[in-house]
Design an enzyme around this catalytic site. Sequence first.
Site, PDB file in Angstrom:
ATOM      1  CG  HIS A  81      35.058  63.693  18.916  1.00 54.02           C
ATOM      2  ND1 HIS A  81      34.300  64.287  17.933  1.00 54.02           N
ATOM      3  CD2 HIS A  81      35.535  62.550  18.364  1.00 54.02           C
ATOM      4  CE1 HIS A  81      34.316  63.542  16.840  1.00 54.02           C
ATOM      5  NE2 HIS A  81      35.066  62.495  17.072  1.00 54.02           N
TER       6      HIS A  81
ATOM      7  CE  LYS B 262      34.070  67.826  21.714  1.00 51.28           C
ATOM      8  NZ  LYS B 262      32.791  67.810  21.058  1.00 51.28           N
TER       9      LYS B 262
ATOM     10  CG  HIS C   7      29.045  63.629  18.549  1.00 47.72           C
ATOM     11  ND1 HIS C   7      30.005  62.710  18.864  1.00 47.72           N
ATOM     12  CD2 HIS C   7      29.682  64.802  18.362  1.00 47.72           C
ATOM     13  CE1 HIS C   7      31.178  63.313  18.877  1.00 47.72           C
ATOM     14  NE2 HIS C   7      31.015  64.584  18.586  1.00 47.72           N
TER      15      HIS C   7
ATOM     16  CG  HIS D 255      27.915  69.056  19.913  1.00 53.02           C
ATOM     17  ND1 HIS D 255      28.771  68.107  20.419  1.00 53.02           N
ATOM     18  CD2 HIS D 255      28.499  69.494  18.781  1.00 53.02           C
ATOM     19  CE1 HIS D 255      29.823  67.994  19.632  1.00 53.02           C
ATOM     20  NE2 HIS D 255      29.671  68.825  18.617  1.00 53.02           N
TER      21      HIS D 255
ATOM     22  CG  HIS E  60      30.833  72.373  15.271  1.00 53.14           C
ATOM     23  ND1 HIS E  60      32.100  72.251  15.786  1.00 53.14           N
ATOM     24  CD2 HIS E  60      30.224  71.187  15.504  1.00 53.14           C
ATOM     25  CE1 HIS E  60      32.257  71.052  16.315  1.00 53.14           C
ATOM     26  NE2 HIS E  60      31.130  70.381  16.159  1.00 53.14           N
TER      27      HIS E  60
ATOM     28  CG  ASP F  95      28.308  67.290  15.830  1.00 51.52           C
ATOM     29  OD1 ASP F  95      28.975  68.340  15.880  1.00 51.52           O
ATOM     30  OD2 ASP F  95      28.810  66.193  15.523  1.00 51.52           O
TER      31      ASP F  95
HETATM   32  O1  DOR Z   1      31.664  65.823  11.501  1.00 54.24           O
HETATM   33  C1  DOR Z   1      32.138  66.562  12.354  1.00 54.24           C
HETATM   34  N1  DOR Z   1      32.372  67.846  12.075  1.00 54.24           N
HETATM   35  N2  DOR Z   1      32.456  66.066  13.544  1.00 54.24           N
HETATM   36  C2  DOR Z   1      33.151  66.799  14.465  1.00 54.24           C
HETATM   37  O2  DOR Z   1      33.457  66.277  15.512  1.00 54.24           O
HETATM   38  C3  DOR Z   1      33.573  68.168  14.154  1.00 54.24           C
HETATM   39  C4  DOR Z   1      32.704  68.753  13.128  1.00 54.24           C
HETATM   40  C5  DOR Z   1      33.257  70.023  12.527  1.00 54.24           C
HETATM   41  O3  DOR Z   1      33.809  70.846  13.267  1.00 54.24           O
HETATM   42  O4  DOR Z   1      33.088  70.193  11.312  1.00 54.24           O
HETATM   43 ZN    ZN Z   2      30.781  68.496  16.920  1.00 53.37          ZN
END
Ligand code: DOR
Ligand code: ZN
Length: 348
Positions: A139, A102, A177, A16, A18, A250
């Site tokens: 999520h 997702k 998460h 996971h 980003h 995450d």
């Molecule tokens: O805190 C978070 N930030 N939770 C998420 O589900 C997305 C993520 C983001 O893309 O910044």
């Molecule tokens: Zn995330």
Amino acid sequence: MTIKTSFKMIQPDDWHVHFRRGKILKTVVHFTSKIFYRAFVMPNVIPPITTVKNAENYRKEILDVVANKKQFIPLMVFYLTDNTDVNELVYGYKKNIFYACKLYPINSTINSEYGVSDIKKIYHVLSVMEYFGIPLLIHGELAKNCIDIFDREAEFIKQIMLPLRNRFPMLKVVLEHITTKESVEYVLRSNQYTAATITPHHLMFNRNHMLSDGIKPHFYSFPILKRKKHQEALQYALTTGCDRFFLGTDTAPHFQSDKESCCGKAGIFNAPIALSMYATVFEKLNILKYFEAFCSLNGPKFYNLPINKDNIILIKKSDTIYDSIDCYNNKIIPFLAGKKIKWSVLGN
Ligand code: DOR
Ligand code: ZN
């Protein structure tokens, strides 16, 4: 008892991540790619990843910044909307472009405004996913104004997950998460079709760390940190050795100016220290015997992917975390900036 000061382990994957696009992507990819072999790349970019072409471009953008392309594999994830094109999804899955889908309940988190407004609207998609064995990453928060932010995950399990599971008993589901006792209990009583990822920050901290003694924007993420009893439930999950829990950091970078603001964005940039944080937790719980499985074996087993061939060595060595990372004309603040970590990956 022998105190371990270093150990060799199969190279881990991060299920996971980003990466964003553009400047942030160029700055952060390397923190993940130098440690992990594969990563599930979250599709909540703008525009969201809903086509093969878009996913291929995104994957190329990531690979272009990885120095040695053979050593890191970004696995793309399809973003489900109310109007998901099922043929596109199946085509991309069969072409090994998409490895999972997702589910963002609409408005539940960053860039989730294209997410699913009513789970029934994608039941036909879930049925196809169940048929082909395409994993559904969730999520799991029911984001309604009438539901308290600290209860959104537990309400999701009750109102969405239970009926969904009844209808699609063999759909592969990963609750991502997880942050609550309710989720831990749900996963433990489930069968081989349900798994969960746990972040290092939810294992190490609870809401007191974020809100008492000054409000800390770099501890703010979705799902939000919960009470201590929930943090302990997540730790308990690890002590069971259950192979349906695995690593997903995450890591979610934002510019400093977007975090330290009167309306700060949710997301914790933990990639530089995530593995060290996990090792610290496993060591403290005296369960280092389960560490490699959590990081490197349970995920591939659940996703039916090969186990990585290379090894890494973790060493116990105190290091100070960077205060900030330059990102063109802005900065990204890593989680626990300026603090000490105990474990490092040899060679990094
Ligand atoms: O805190 C978070 N930030 N939770 C998420 O589900 C997305 C993520 C983001 O893309 O910044
Ligand atoms: Zn995330």
